[in-house]
Design an enzyme around this catalytic site. Structure first.
Site, PDB file in Angstrom:
ATOM      1  N   HIS A 209       0.798  -1.233   0.000  1.00 41.97           N
ATOM      2  CA  HIS A 209       0.000   0.000   0.000  1.00 41.97           C
ATOM      3  C   HIS A 209       0.825   1.275   0.000  1.00 41.97           C
ATOM      4  CE1 HIS A 209       0.953  -0.391   4.276  1.00 41.97           C
ATOM      5  NE2 HIS A 209       0.732   0.904   4.370  1.00 41.97           N
TER       6      HIS A 209
HETATM    7  N1  UDP Z   1      -2.411  -5.538   9.351  1.00 43.52           N
HETATM    8  C1  UDP Z   1      -3.709  -5.760   9.776  1.00 43.52           C
HETATM    9  N2  UDP Z   1      -4.660  -6.024   8.823  1.00 43.52           N
HETATM   10  C2  UDP Z   1      -4.373  -6.068   7.496  1.00 43.52           C
HETATM   11  C3  UDP Z   1      -3.043  -5.821   7.083  1.00 43.52           C
HETATM   12  C4  UDP Z   1      -2.088  -5.543   8.040  1.00 43.52           C
HETATM   13  O1  UDP Z   1      -4.001  -5.747  10.970  1.00 43.52           O
HETATM   14  O2  UDP Z   1      -5.275  -6.295   6.704  1.00 43.52           O
HETATM   15  C5  UDP Z   1      -1.406  -5.239  10.389  1.00 43.52           C
HETATM   16  C6  UDP Z   1      -0.088  -5.939  10.241  1.00 43.52           C
HETATM   17  O3  UDP Z   1      -0.135  -7.235  10.821  1.00 43.52           O
HETATM   18  C7  UDP Z   1       0.824  -4.994  10.999  1.00 43.52           C
HETATM   19  C8  UDP Z   1       0.244  -3.616  10.713  1.00 43.52           C
HETATM   20  O4  UDP Z   1      -1.101  -3.861  10.276  1.00 43.52           O
HETATM   21  O5  UDP Z   1       0.708  -5.225  12.387  1.00 43.52           O
HETATM   22  C9  UDP Z   1       1.021  -2.883   9.668  1.00 43.52           C
HETATM   23  O6  UDP Z   1       0.357  -1.707   9.347  1.00 43.52           O
HETATM   24  P1  UDP Z   1       0.584  -0.941   7.986  1.00 43.52           P
HETATM   25  O7  UDP Z   1       1.120  -1.868   6.973  1.00 43.52           O
HETATM   26  O8  UDP Z   1      -0.679  -0.216   7.694  1.00 43.52           O
HETATM   27  O9  UDP Z   1       1.649   0.187   8.378  1.00 43.52           O
HETATM   28  P2  UDP Z   1       3.243   0.208   8.409  1.00 43.52           P
HETATM   29  O10 UDP Z   1       3.697  -0.889   9.310  1.00 43.52           O
HETATM   30  O11 UDP Z   1       3.760   0.061   7.035  1.00 43.52           O
HETATM   31  O12 UDP Z   1       3.559   1.546   8.970  1.00 43.52           O
END
Ligand code: UDP
Length: 362
Positions: A209
């Site tokens: 994303h």
């Molecule tokens: N996650 C979730 N549901 C989903 C996809 C990801 O709960 O459908 C969780 C994933 O396990 C992790 C977190 O969301 O704990 C990551 O968030 P995101 O990818 O939005 O942000 P980033 O880590 O890149 O800042």
């Protein structure tokens, strides 16, 4: 009692909040501000419900628009809340626009800022979150850091006494909720593309994303081409920002080996991490969770976000290119159970301890 305003707005922040807030509220008064950056039920509400996060005291309802519009509107509204609440400290997590807006609003009012997940660096302003990380760190009086590499980055930027290695609250959450997973957690998957929603015995878990990968068709198309020719299907919960593009490309390419589903709750996500063959992602959180679960990960991104995960091909960077992704997925990874660079699963206690020490010293 010391009053702390915590500002959150996005999915990964709710997860960190869940573990930190539980400990923080034992000895501090917490006022919770949700900016509204993520607002869909399955990007926000579901985390508050299933992780027992206290209801926000304020929901500012700000989402969408350009980065400038979002940060600007948040800044105005957060300042109003801070003037009303007069907290002793402001607490922020990570690197989103909500993090930056909270930190800026507070530092301008001379309210000390505590930054959790401080010191994380990619080394380029081409990544929009890097601006948020650096400006937040330079507005903060307390830098609470997940890993040793974060400490090094902050030292190089001139910080010393304010920097404390506390471990990663994402690891706390992963340990805590992994121990409490029920069998039914994966029955809630909702297929976006019409096929029956069920989890195959063997599958790849993918998320994608980041703005860098989803602002044109070309990169996602390459990722889909790679995932479609694997030996097991791919389960891809699609961020709302990207659903139209993902569904259109899947349909046009006939990529039936890829299942697009609605974003899932945290427990379903970590259940998928535990059961997946391998993980393909551009998420900072998911690449760490793959490492926690000792699952090989391919991160489709140009920069290393979490260097500690990159040992022994546990996590490999790939370009958004079919051949590169398939090559990296084919490589053999090796996990050393003794290597635990993300702490001991009790970073929330260490975070609260550092906040206590800060106040005791004043
Ligand atoms: N996650 C979730 N549901 C989903 C996809 C990801 O709960 O459908 C969780 C994933 O396990 C992790 C977190 O969301 O704990 C990551 O968030 P995101 O990818 O939005 O942000 P980033 O880590 O890149 O800042």
């Amino acid at each position: 009692m010391i009053k702390i305003c915590t500002v959150v707005g996005a999915r990964p922040q709710f997860i960190k909040l869940a573990v930190v807030s539980r400990v923080l509220r034992r000895e501090f008064q917490e006022v919770l501000i949700h900016t509204g950056q993520h607002f869909d039920h399955n990007m926000s509400e579901v985390f508050f419900e299933e992780m027992d996060i206290p209801r926000p005291d304020y929901n500012l309802g700000i989402s969408g628009g350009t980065h400038g519009q979002m940060v600007g509107q948040m800044l105005i509204k957060i300042e109003e809340v801070l003037l009303q609440e007069r907290p002793d400290m402001l607490l922020v997590f990570g690197d989103t626009n909500s993090t930056l807006a909270g930190a800026l609003a507070a530092v301008k009012l001379h309210i000390p800022v505590c930054h959790v997940e401080a010191g994380n660096r990619l080394g380029t302003f081409d990544n929009p979150e890097e601006v948020n990380r650096i400006l937040t760190d330079h507005s903060s009086v307390l830098h609470l850091v997940c890993t040793a590499s974060g400490v090094d980055f902050l030292r190089r930027e001139g910080f010393s006494d304010s920097v404390h290695l506390v471990g990663d609250p994402m690891y706390d959450a992963f340990c805590y909720y992994s121990a409490r997973l029920e069998g039914s957690v994966l029955e809630e998957l909702t297929d976006l593309t019409g096929a029956p929603a069920h989890l195959p015995d063997s599958f790849y878990y993918m998320t994608c994303h980041r703005q860098e990968n989803t602002d044109t068709d070309q990169k996602l198309e390459q990722i889909f081409q790679a995932m479609d020719c694997l030996d097991a299907p791919t389960i891809y919960p699609v961020h709302p920002r990207n659903q139209e593009r993902a569904a259109r490309l899947r349909q046009a390419g006939g990529y039936h080996n890829i299942h697009l589903i609605q974003p899932v709750g945290y427990r379903a996500s970590i259940a998928m991490v535990h059961r997946a063959k391998k993980i393909v992602t551009d998420s900072g959180g998911l690449q760490r969770e793959a490492f926690f679960a000792q699952k090989p990960c391919v991160t489709v991104f140009d920069w290393v976000g979490w260097p500690e995960t990159m040992v022994n091909r546990c996590n490999q960077l790939a370009k958004p290119d079919k051949v590169d992704i398939l090559n990296k997925l084919g490589a053999q990874a090796w996990f050393d159970p003794a290597y635990q660079p993300f702490g001991d699963g009790h970073s929330a206690e260490k975070i609260v301890e550092q906040i206590r020490v800060y106040w005791n010293g004043r």
